[in-house]
Scaffold this motif. Structure first.
Motif, PDB file in Angstrom:
ATOM      1  N   LEU A  95       0.827  -1.207   0.000  1.00  0.00           N
ATOM      2  CA  LEU A  95       0.000   0.000   0.000  1.00  0.00           C
ATOM      3  C   LEU A  95       0.863   1.259   0.000  1.00  0.00           C
ATOM      4  CD1 LEU A  95      -2.728  -1.097   2.564  1.00  0.00           C
ATOM      5  CD2 LEU A  95      -3.127  -0.572   0.157  1.00  0.00           C
ATOM      6  N   ALA A  96       1.962   1.240   0.766  1.00  0.00           N
ATOM      7  CA  ALA A  96       2.864   2.388   0.786  1.00  0.00           C
ATOM      8  C   ALA A  96       3.486   2.620  -0.579  1.00  0.00           C
ATOM      9  CB  ALA A  96       3.949   2.169   1.837  1.00  0.00           C
ATOM     10  N   GLN A  97       3.764   1.547  -1.300  1.00  0.00           N
ATOM     11  CA  GLN A  97       4.307   1.678  -2.655  1.00  0.00           C
ATOM     12  C   GLN A  97       3.340   2.429  -3.563  1.00  0.00           C
ATOM     13  OE1 GLN A  97       5.501  -2.071  -4.477  1.00  0.00           O
ATOM     14  NE2 GLN A  97       4.907  -1.304  -6.497  1.00  0.00           N
ATOM     15  N   ARG A  98       2.067   2.079  -3.457  1.00  0.00           N
ATOM     16  CA  ARG A  98       1.065   2.770  -4.267  1.00  0.00           C
ATOM     17  C   ARG A  98       0.917   4.217  -3.837  1.00  0.00           C
ATOM     18  NH1 ARG A  98      -2.453   0.802  -7.469  1.00  0.00           N
ATOM     19  NH2 ARG A  98      -4.129   2.113  -6.708  1.00  0.00           N
ATOM     20  N   ALA A  99       1.026   4.476  -2.529  1.00  0.00           N
ATOM     21  CA  ALA A  99       0.904   5.844  -2.036  1.00  0.00           C
ATOM     22  C   ALA A  99       2.042   6.710  -2.563  1.00  0.00           C
ATOM     23  CB  ALA A  99       0.891   5.851  -0.507  1.00  0.00           C
ATOM     24  N   GLU A 100       3.257   6.181  -2.583  1.00  0.00           N
ATOM     25  CA  GLU A 100       4.394   6.941  -3.110  1.00  0.00           C
ATOM     26  C   GLU A 100       4.227   7.204  -4.606  1.00  0.00           C
ATOM     27  OE1 GLU A 100       6.569   8.349  -1.462  1.00  0.00           O
ATOM     28  OE2 GLU A 100       6.875   7.318   0.448  1.00  0.00           O
ATOM     29  N   ALA A 101       3.630   6.255  -5.311  1.00  0.00           N
ATOM     30  CA  ALA A 101       3.448   6.420  -6.764  1.00  0.00           C
ATOM     31  C   ALA A 101       2.434   7.510  -7.084  1.00  0.00           C
ATOM     32  CB  ALA A 101       3.004   5.096  -7.384  1.00  0.00           C
ATOM     33  N   ARG A 102       1.560   7.848  -6.125  1.00  0.00           N
ATOM     34  CA  ARG A 102       0.541   8.867  -6.376  1.00  0.00           C
ATOM     35  C   ARG A 102       1.000  10.272  -5.994  1.00  0.00           C
ATOM     36  NH1 ARG A 102      -2.908   4.809  -4.084  1.00  0.00           N
ATOM     37  NH2 ARG A 102      -2.648   5.850  -2.063  1.00  0.00           N
ATOM     38  N   SER A 103       2.264  10.469  -5.702  1.00  0.00           N
ATOM     39  CA  SER A 103       2.742  11.783  -5.258  1.00  0.00           C
ATOM     40  C   SER A 103       2.447  12.858  -6.300  1.00  0.00           C
ATOM     41  CB  SER A 103       4.249  11.737  -4.999  1.00  0.00           C
ATOM     42  OG  SER A 103       4.747  13.034  -4.743  1.00  0.00           O
ATOM     43  N   PRO A 104       1.874  13.997  -5.873  1.00  0.00           N
ATOM     44  CA  PRO A 104       1.531  15.070  -6.814  1.00  0.00           C
ATOM     45  C   PRO A 104       2.664  16.078  -7.023  1.00  0.00           C
ATOM     46  CG  PRO A 104       0.633  15.588  -4.671  1.00  0.00           C
ATOM     47  CD  PRO A 104       1.358  14.278  -4.516  1.00  0.00           C
ATOM     48  N   TYR A 105       3.825  15.859  -6.394  1.00  0.00           N
ATOM     49  CA  TYR A 105       4.865  16.875  -6.393  1.00  0.00           C
ATOM     50  C   TYR A 105       5.414  17.179  -7.780  1.00  0.00           C
ATOM     51  CZ  TYR A 105       5.030  16.550  -1.295  1.00  0.00           C
ATOM     52  OH  TYR A 105       4.709  16.588   0.038  1.00  0.00           O
ATOM     53  N   ALA A 106       5.452  16.198  -8.665  1.00  0.00           N
ATOM     54  CA  ALA A 106       6.017  16.431  -9.997  1.00  0.00           C
ATOM     55  C   ALA A 106       5.227  17.479 -10.770  1.00  0.00           C
ATOM     56  CB  ALA A 106       6.069  15.121 -10.780  1.00  0.00           C
ATOM     57  N   ALA A 107       3.918  17.602 -10.483  1.00  0.00           N
ATOM     58  CA  ALA A 107       3.074  18.557 -11.201  1.00  0.00           C
ATOM     59  C   ALA A 107       2.776  19.808 -10.381  1.00  0.00           C
ATOM     60  CB  ALA A 107       1.766  17.878 -11.606  1.00  0.00           C
ATOM     61  N   ASP A 108       3.415  19.950  -9.226  1.00  0.00           N
ATOM     62  CA  ASP A 108       3.149  21.104  -8.351  1.00  0.00           C
ATOM     63  C   ASP A 108       4.398  21.974  -8.283  1.00  0.00           C
ATOM     64  OD1 ASP A 108       2.609  22.856  -6.183  1.00  0.00           O
ATOM     65  OD2 ASP A 108       1.173  21.408  -5.375  1.00  0.00           O
ATOM     66  N   SER A 109       4.299  23.211  -8.745  1.00  0.00           N
ATOM     67  CA  SER A 109       5.453  24.109  -8.775  1.00  0.00           C
ATOM     68  C   SER A 109       5.898  24.547  -7.394  1.00  0.00           C
ATOM     69  CB  SER A 109       5.123  25.351  -9.626  1.00  0.00           C
ATOM     70  OG  SER A 109       4.011  26.048  -9.068  1.00  0.00           O
ATOM     71  N   ASP A 110       5.057  24.364  -6.387  1.00  0.00           N
ATOM     72  CA  ASP A 110       5.435  24.739  -5.032  1.00  0.00           C
ATOM     73  C   ASP A 110       6.326  23.692  -4.366  1.00  0.00           C
ATOM     74  OD1 ASP A 110       4.024  27.141  -5.076  1.00  0.00           O
ATOM     75  OD2 ASP A 110       2.148  26.129  -4.586  1.00  0.00           O
ATOM     76  N   ALA A 111       6.386  22.498  -4.929  1.00  0.00           N
ATOM     77  CA  ALA A 111       7.296  21.462  -4.436  1.00  0.00           C
ATOM     78  C   ALA A 111       8.593  21.550  -5.231  1.00  0.00           C
ATOM     79  CB  ALA A 111       6.664  20.079  -4.595  1.00  0.00           C
ATOM     80  N   THR A 112       9.711  21.303  -4.593  1.00  0.00           N
ATOM     81  CA  THR A 112      10.993  21.395  -5.280  1.00  0.00           C
ATOM     82  C   THR A 112      11.203  20.169  -6.164  1.00  0.00           C
ATOM     83  OG1 THR A 112      12.223  20.223  -3.550  1.00  0.00           O
ATOM     84  CG2 THR A 112      11.915  22.611  -3.277  1.00  0.00           C
ATOM     85  N   PRO A 113      12.036  20.297  -7.199  1.00  0.00           N
ATOM     86  CA  PRO A 113      12.362  19.122  -8.028  1.00  0.00           C
ATOM     87  C   PRO A 113      12.983  17.991  -7.210  1.00  0.00           C
ATOM     88  CG  PRO A 113      13.061  21.144  -9.121  1.00  0.00           C
ATOM     89  CD  PRO A 113      12.657  21.533  -7.740  1.00  0.00           C
ATOM     90  N   GLN A 114      13.752  18.377  -6.171  1.00  0.00           N
ATOM     91  CA  GLN A 114      14.360  17.347  -5.331  1.00  0.00           C
ATOM     92  C   GLN A 114      13.296  16.529  -4.593  1.00  0.00           C
ATOM     93  OE1 GLN A 114      15.248  20.559  -5.339  1.00  0.00           O
ATOM     94  NE2 GLN A 114      17.312  20.477  -6.262  1.00  0.00           N
ATOM     95  N   MET A 115      12.240  17.211  -4.145  1.00  0.00           N
ATOM     96  CA  MET A 115      11.173  16.495  -3.452  1.00  0.00           C
ATOM     97  C   MET A 115      10.457  15.539  -4.389  1.00  0.00           C
ATOM     98  SD  MET A 115       9.695  19.708  -1.220  1.00  0.00           S
ATOM     99  CE  MET A 115       8.222  18.856  -0.673  1.00  0.00           C
ATOM    100  N   ALA A 116      10.182  15.980  -5.610  1.00  0.00           N
ATOM    101  CA  ALA A 116       9.524  15.107  -6.589  1.00  0.00           C
ATOM    102  C   ALA A 116      10.399  13.907  -6.900  1.00  0.00           C
ATOM    103  CB  ALA A 116       9.225  15.892  -7.870  1.00  0.00           C
ATOM    104  N   ALA A 117      11.730  14.156  -7.030  1.00  0.00           N
ATOM    105  CA  ALA A 117      12.650  13.052  -7.298  1.00  0.00           C
ATOM    106  C   ALA A 117      12.695  12.086  -6.119  1.00  0.00           C
ATOM    107  CB  ALA A 117      14.045  13.597  -7.597  1.00  0.00           C
ATOM    108  N   ASP A 118      12.678  12.655  -4.899  1.00  0.00           N
ATOM    109  CA  ASP A 118      12.667  11.807  -3.705  1.00  0.00           C
ATOM    110  C   ASP A 118      11.489  10.837  -3.725  1.00  0.00           C
ATOM    111  OD1 ASP A 118      14.923  12.929  -2.650  1.00  0.00           O
ATOM    112  OD2 ASP A 118      13.895  14.191  -1.184  1.00  0.00           O
TER     113      ASP A 118
END
Length: 365
Positions: A95-118
């Protein structure tokens, strides 16, 4: 950062607070999982929790005094935390694997690229951790799902087919019980033969322990040991070099050396070990019987005719949805899609048998 320079809108603040709550909840999940692990897995999970803490500080910095009272994480994350505290199993990691896959950071400019990569990397880390648990479960889980699903579908198809032919309800019940016993015994016998055959094949492929006593007496110049390594897949040059290293290491040893220690290039994987024939047979019998019992429950409790058929099909459908969802969770896929697929396959087989029962019943009548 550009997000800190502009004045955030109420929608921004609401979104950031949601992200902050989710990061805190996810960090708590990883810490709960780590509390049930030891060694390397514990360290990895704690490192994931630390990374989520860095993300948390990013949103705290953006919100400042607007952070307000801590929000609760979303329903999925809170459920993960509850499961982690009580079970800490591969289901939670899946379930945690699926939760990480749903991260919205890649499409959110307020999140840093490093966070999306993380978050992308976290998905792979959790996938690898879950893979260990999946490997441990693979044999037992395959037998459980296969046996229960086979019992569900085959006995539902049998009951529906016989019912459609127009026979009395007590005949349907006896047929269902016969199908349960015959199928369960067949599954148990098949698993026993399968496991016994597999063990015998593995034993035939294992090195002969007595051969180890001959190694110190081999002709170093002829070095027959190279043939062993070449037969195991090494090139002639690699086999010769490896054999020289092995024989040179034996010169100071006086006692016989087990042949397995010098002819095996990798340790045995504990996850590849197989159980005993009797354990496999008993497990398969029970899994099939538990599945095959579901379709005949309405008849056991006195229902007859169309009502019994409908209730039987509904009960089987619920269980098929459940087993499909569990397979989806463990595989990291969509539980809903796997559940619907399992339902359609089971109902398809039962419907075909029911139609054949109608056809044969009309022909015989």
């Amino acid at each position: 950062m550009t997000t800190a320079a502009r004045t955030p809108s109420p929608a921004d603040i609401k979104r950031w607070r949601r992200y902050l709550a989710d990061e805190r909840a996810e960090a708590a999940v990883y810490r709960d999982l780590a509390s049930r692990r030891r060694g390397e897995e514990r360290e990895i999970l704690l490192a994931l929790a630390e990374a989520e803490g860095r993300h948390e500080q990013h949103w705290v910095g953006l919100l400042g005094e607007r952070a307000g009272r801590p929000l609760r994480g979303d329903v999925r994350t809170r459920m993960l935390g509850w499961l982690a505290r009580r079970f800490g199993s591969v289901f939670v990691l899946a379930l945690a694997q699926r939760a990480e896959a749903r991260s919205p950071y890649a499409a959110d400019s307020d999140a840093t690229p490093q966070m999306a990569a993380d978050e992308q990397v976290h998905e792979e880390v959790v996938r690898a951790l879950a893979a260990r648990g999946r490997q441990r479960l693979s044999g037992t889980f395959r037998a459980a799902v296969f046996g229960a699903n086979d019992g569900l579908v085959s006995n539902l198809a049998l009951v529906l087919g016989v019912s459609a032919s127009g026979v009395a309800s007590h005949v349907v019940l006896l047929t269902g019980i016969s199908g349960l016993l015959a199928g369960a015994l067949s599954m148990g016998a098949g698993e026993y033969v399968s496991v016994r055959s597999q063990r015998e094949l593995l034993e035939a492929s294992s090195p002969n322990p007595a051969t180890g006593s001959a190694l110190p007496h081999l002709d170093v110049d002829a070095n027959e040991l190279t043939l062993v390594y070449r037969a195991r897949g090494m090139s002639a040059e690699e086999a010769a070099e490896h054999a020289r290293e092995v024989l040179s290491g034996l010169q100071a040893v006086t006692s016989p050396i087990p042949i397995a220690t010098v002819t095996s290039d990798a340790p045995e994987d504990e996850h590849e070990a197989i159980g005993t024939g009797w354990n496999a047979a008993i497990s398969s019998f029970c899994f099939f019987a538990s599945g095959a019992l579901i379709p005949i429950l309405p008849f056991l409790f006195g229902l007859t005719g169309t009502a019994a058929i409908i209730v039987s099909a509904l009960l089987v459908g619920i269980v098929l949805l459940g087993t499909g969802a569990v397979v989806g969770l463990l595989s990291g896929g969509s539980p809903l899609k796997r559940a619907i697929r399992q339902l359609l396959i089971g109902y398809g087989a039962a419907a075909a048998t029911y139609l054949l029962g109608l056809l044969f019943g009309a022909t015989i009548g």
